[in-house]
Design an enzyme around this catalytic site. Structure first.
Site, short mmCIF file in Angstrom:
data_model
loop_
_atom_site.label_atom_id
_atom_site.label_comp_id
_atom_site.label_asym_id
_atom_site.label_seq_id
_atom_site.Cartn_x
_atom_site.Cartn_y
_atom_site.Cartn_z
N ILE A 1 0.90 -1.15 0.00
CA ILE A 1 0.00 0.00 0.00
C ILE A 1 0.94 1.20 0.00
O ILE A 1 1.51 1.56 1.02
CB ILE A 1 -0.94 0.00 1.22
CG1 ILE A 1 -1.82 -1.23 1.18
CG2 ILE A 1 -1.78 1.29 1.22
CD1 ILE A 1 -2.71 -1.39 2.39
N PRO A 2 1.14 1.81 -1.17
CA PRO A 2 2.24 2.75 -1.36
C PRO A 2 2.01 4.15 -0.79
O PRO A 2 1.93 5.14 -1.52
CB PRO A 2 2.39 2.79 -2.88
CG PRO A 2 1.02 2.53 -3.38
CD PRO A 2 0.41 1.55 -2.40
N CYS A 3 1.96 4.24 0.52
CA CYS A 3 1.81 5.56 1.15
C CYS A 3 3.04 6.43 0.89
O CYS A 3 2.95 7.65 1.03
CB CYS A 3 1.51 5.43 2.64
SG CYS A 3 2.69 4.44 3.54
N HIS A 4 4.14 5.83 0.47
CA HIS A 4 5.32 6.63 0.14
C HIS A 4 5.08 7.51 -1.09
O HIS A 4 5.82 8.46 -1.31
CB HIS A 4 6.55 5.73 -0.08
CG HIS A 4 6.43 4.80 -1.24
ND1 HIS A 4 5.75 3.59 -1.15
CD2 HIS A 4 6.86 4.90 -2.52
CE1 HIS A 4 5.79 2.98 -2.33
NE2 HIS A 4 6.46 3.75 -3.18
#
Length: 106
Positions: A74-77
């Site tokens: 889950i690419p919160c970056h």
């Protein structure tokens, strides 16, 4: 496991695995929106809030990102400030920068 490692090495291939993600309904909406951000791209917290139909929930979006336990999957970056600057990241801003740089090279 090989698919996860492959995804980390080449984020553009995507990660099409079922995830057992536990969170509130709001967090789930945010996390789905994050998975829609293509590798090599970013979106602002306020943009994600608009995408999920909650344009005044920018801080709640940031909190949902901070609550994400599945880094990279889950690419919160990929979520940045409105001005494009990097801001807080559960695993450190330097790691966030490194992930974004890796995705930009792919």
């Amino acid at each position: 496991m090989a698919r996860v490692v492959g995804f980390i090495e080449a984020p553009a291939i995507g990660l099409d695995l079922p995830l057992d993600v536990r969170g509130t309904a709001f967090q789930q909406r945010v996390w789905r929106a994050l998975r829609d951000i293509p590798a090599g791209s970013t979106a602002s917290y306020s943009e994600i809030a608009r995408r999920i139909g909650s344009p005044k929930s920018t801080r709640a979006v940031a909190q949902a990102c901070a609550s994400n336990l599945l880094a990279v999957a889950i690419p919160c970056h990929r979520v940045v400030r409105n001005d494009g600057d990097l801001s807080g990241y559960r695993w450190g801003v330097e790691r966030k920068r490194a992930l974004l740089e890796r995705e930009a090279q792919a």
